[in-house]
Design an enzyme around this catalytic site. Structure first.
Site, PDB file in Angstrom:
ATOM      1  N   LYS A 173     -44.259  16.605 -20.353  1.00 25.88           N
ATOM      2  CA  LYS A 173     -44.944  15.768 -21.099  1.00 25.88           C
ATOM      3  C   LYS A 173     -44.157  15.376 -22.434  1.00 25.88           C
ATOM      4  O   LYS A 173     -44.293  16.467 -23.278  1.00 25.88           O
ATOM      5  CB  LYS A 173     -46.210  16.225 -21.639  1.00 25.88           C
ATOM      6  CG  LYS A 173     -47.686  15.593 -21.833  1.00 25.88           C
ATOM      7  CD  LYS A 173     -47.428  14.595 -23.003  1.00 25.88           C
ATOM      8  CE  LYS A 173     -47.597  15.235 -24.389  1.00 25.88           C
ATOM      9  NZ  LYS A 173     -47.214  14.187 -25.464  1.00 25.88           N
ATOM     10  N   GLU A 248     -41.249  27.331 -28.890  1.00 22.26           N
ATOM     11  CA  GLU A 248     -40.177  27.053 -29.940  1.00 22.26           C
ATOM     12  C   GLU A 248     -40.653  26.291 -30.902  1.00 22.26           C
ATOM     13  O   GLU A 248     -41.233  25.065 -30.715  1.00 22.26           O
ATOM     14  CB  GLU A 248     -39.064  26.316 -28.991  1.00 22.26           C
ATOM     15  CG  GLU A 248     -38.381  27.125 -27.672  1.00 22.26           C
ATOM     16  CD  GLU A 248     -37.399  28.162 -28.411  1.00 22.26           C
ATOM     17  OE1 GLU A 248     -37.496  28.406 -29.683  1.00 22.26           O
ATOM     18  OE2 GLU A 248     -37.176  28.846 -27.357  1.00 22.26           O
ATOM     19  N   CYS A 282     -35.199  21.089 -35.981  1.00 23.86           N
ATOM     20  CA  CYS A 282     -35.732  22.236 -36.138  1.00 23.86           C
ATOM     21  C   CYS A 282     -34.682  23.471 -37.110  1.00 23.86           C
ATOM     22  O   CYS A 282     -35.241  24.435 -37.777  1.00 23.86           O
ATOM     23  CB  CYS A 282     -36.347  23.068 -35.169  1.00 23.86           C
ATOM     24  SG  CYS A 282     -35.172  23.196 -33.898  1.00 23.86           S
ATOM     25  N   GLU A 385     -42.650  23.709 -43.848  1.00 24.28           N
ATOM     26  CA  GLU A 385     -41.506  22.685 -43.343  1.00 24.28           C
ATOM     27  C   GLU A 385     -41.821  21.464 -43.553  1.00 24.28           C
ATOM     28  O   GLU A 385     -42.830  20.700 -43.154  1.00 24.28           O
ATOM     29  CB  GLU A 385     -41.731  22.997 -41.662  1.00 24.28           C
ATOM     30  CG  GLU A 385     -40.714  22.254 -41.054  1.00 24.28           C
ATOM     31  CD  GLU A 385     -40.929  22.180 -39.509  1.00 24.28           C
ATOM     32  OE1 GLU A 385     -41.749  22.150 -38.945  1.00 24.28           O
ATOM     33  OE2 GLU A 385     -39.799  22.695 -38.709  1.00 24.28           O
TER      34      GLU A 385
END
Ligand code: NAD
Length: 481
Positions: A173, A248, A282, A385
């Site tokens: 997906k 992750e 990331c 973040e």
């Protein structure tokens, strides 16, 4: 207008409810395709196709699985230019970056795992003449693979390759914001003559198609890459079904520059680690800490280089910073710059829409890379973040203080350390709570090494045999002698 369909059982199929989502080029704001807005029934169909293909695929010899994946890698390579362009159009990233990073890595992912399975070994535990134990590693079944928009083909193939190489079938997906390279990959899977149902792709929103996959009882394994909040939702759905889960997640990575570092190299690489892919990686080092004695010099050089970055048309091969993924994300990132001012910070450069972009880019989600100083490490800008072209720079006075700053985060994905003192490099690397520490470099990836995060950056490790372990079950066979 192109319609991006699901790939189920080797066929392209429209979503069962008939709905589509807009797919927008973030550099122009224009719709470039419509993507299937799939729901639980599409996921059911894909899981059924994968389950049907699994008994034969798991019995297919490793050499044959390897051959098919090598063929797929070759086809990705043959379609290199088209894939790089699609990735750039879909995500806003410079086409030069897609050519340098995304597509080459997708090819490497397939070749790496296609050959790794030819060299896999298992363990044997003899019991002093009484019995012999050996470990079988067997595929798990149907793997659910969910990936984000920032490195679409790179991360999707980082999951499909080990899953399928290890003998699983999969339902992938991809992010609904960047479906185009996954769509093209599905066609290449067919062209490579990988049996129908081994690789399935279901497009759509996380809350619908993604959630249907993580809570599907026929999917015993989920590999997820994305945001930390979503990771919690994935865990909550998968936990009660006792799925194997690899997460992750996000990062707020420290980049520590000691006074004895090679300053030129530290500045040059820190520019990449801060702003590559518009800061939407990331692993970007979004918190720079610089030893106070070189703080001013580092900052002068760093700000000057930041101002010189070429922001603009992702399709121009000279562009270094393209568009952010969407207008909504740009507003979120810009909101952090307002917050930085409220928190007492100063923006030394960037943070505006570039004033002189050509007409076709007028509606694009562009933001000049920003350097912020004067913030407290405990404030929101240095804790949350941001995932955009925004970096903070903060002075420190001792290695202990640098490590305390680095670890003062709920994330623990990666870090960079710049020093010529080897003993200090080892000590600091050992003391930082994160999954990867780079010394005098950034984003140098050996696909054999364990990759993953600590704390809220993730659960589990992928890469090399860690991936093959994750995508298989260990079974001990004990034989009485
Ligand atoms: P996201 O969490 O919003 O979405 C990731 C994927 O999950 C998408 O395919 C999305 O459709 C799907 N999804 C969303 N909600 C879901 C749900 N409830 N159930 C199942 N699936 C769902 O992340 P994003 O905005 O696409 O990507 C950016 C994030 O990814 C950042 O936080 C970044 O740090 C992280 N990331 C981590 C790594 C890593 O290796 N640790 C790599 C790349 C990106």
């Amino acid at each position: 207008m192109k319609r991006v369909l699901n790939f189920i059982g080797g066929e392209l199929r429209p979503p069962s409810a008939g709905g589509y989502l807009p797919d927008v080029d973030p550099a122009t704001g224009e719709e470039i395709a419509r993507v299937a807005d799939s729901d639980a029934s599409d996921v059911d169909a894909a899981v059924a196709a994968a389950s049907r293909a699994f008994p034969a695929w798991r019995k297919t010899a490793a050499e044959e699985r390897s051959r098919l994946l090598m063929r797929l890698a070759d086809l990705v390579e043959e379609n290199f230019d088209e894939l790089a362009l699609l990735e750039s159009q879909d995500s806003g990233k410079p086409v030069a970056l897609a050519r340098r990073l995304d597509v080459p890595r997708a090819i490497r992912n397939f070749r790496f795992f296609a050959t790794a399975i030819l060299h896999a070994e298992t363990r044997c535990h003899p019991m002093d003449g009484e019995a012999l134990n050996y470990t079988l590693r067997q595929p798990v079944g149907v793997a659910g693979l969910i990936s984000p928009w920032n490195l679409p083909l790179y991360l999707l193939t980082w999951k499909i390759a080990p899953a399928v190489a290890a003998g699983n079938c999969c339902v992938a997906k991809p992010s609904e914001l960047t479906p185009l390279t996954a769509d093209r990959l599905a066609e290449l899977v067919r062209e490579a003559e990988i049996p129908p149902g081994v690789v399935n792709v279901v497009h759509g929103r996380g809350a619908a198609a993604g959630r249907a996959l993580t809570s599907h009882p026929g999917v015993p394994l989920i590999s997820f890459t994305g945001g930390t909040k979503t990771g919690a939702d994935v865990m909550a759905a998968a936990g009660p079904l006792f799925k194997k889960v690899s997460l992750e997640l996000g990062g707020k990575n420290p980049n520590i520059v000691f006074a004895d570092a090679d300053l030129e190299a530290a500045v040059a690489t820190s520019i990449s680690s801060s702003f590559a892919n518009q800061g939407e990686i990331c692993l970007c080092g979004s918190r720079i800490f610089v030893e106070r004695t070189i703080y001013d010099e580092f900052l002068d050089r760093f700000v000057e280089k930041t101002k010189n970055l070429r922001v603009g048309d992702p399709r121009d091969p000279a562009t270094e910073v393209g568009a952010l993924i969407s207008e909504a994300h740009l507003r979120k990132v810009a909101g952090y710059l307002d917050l930085a001012k409220e928190e007492g910070g100063r923006i030394l450069c960037g943070g505006r829409r570039p004033p002189e972009l050509p007409g076709r880019l007028a509606g694009g989600a562009f933001l000049e890379p920003a350097v912020v100083v004067g913030l407290e490490c405990s404030g929101r800008v240095m804790q949350e973040e941001i995932f955009g072209p925004v970096v903070t720079v903060t002075p420190f006075d001792s290695p202990d203080e640098a490590v305390a700053y680095a670890n003062g985060s709920r994330y623990g994905l990666s870090a960079s350390v710049w020093t010529r003192d080897l003993a200090k490099a080892h000590r600091v690397a050992a003391a930082i709570d994160c999954g990867t520490v780079w010394v005098n470099t950034w984003l140098l990836r050996d696909l054999r090494v364990p990759f993953g995060g600590m704390k809220e950056s993730g659960v589990g490790r992928e890469g090399g045999f860690d991936s093959l372990d994750f995508f298989t079950e260990a079974k001990n066979v004990c034989i009485k002698l």
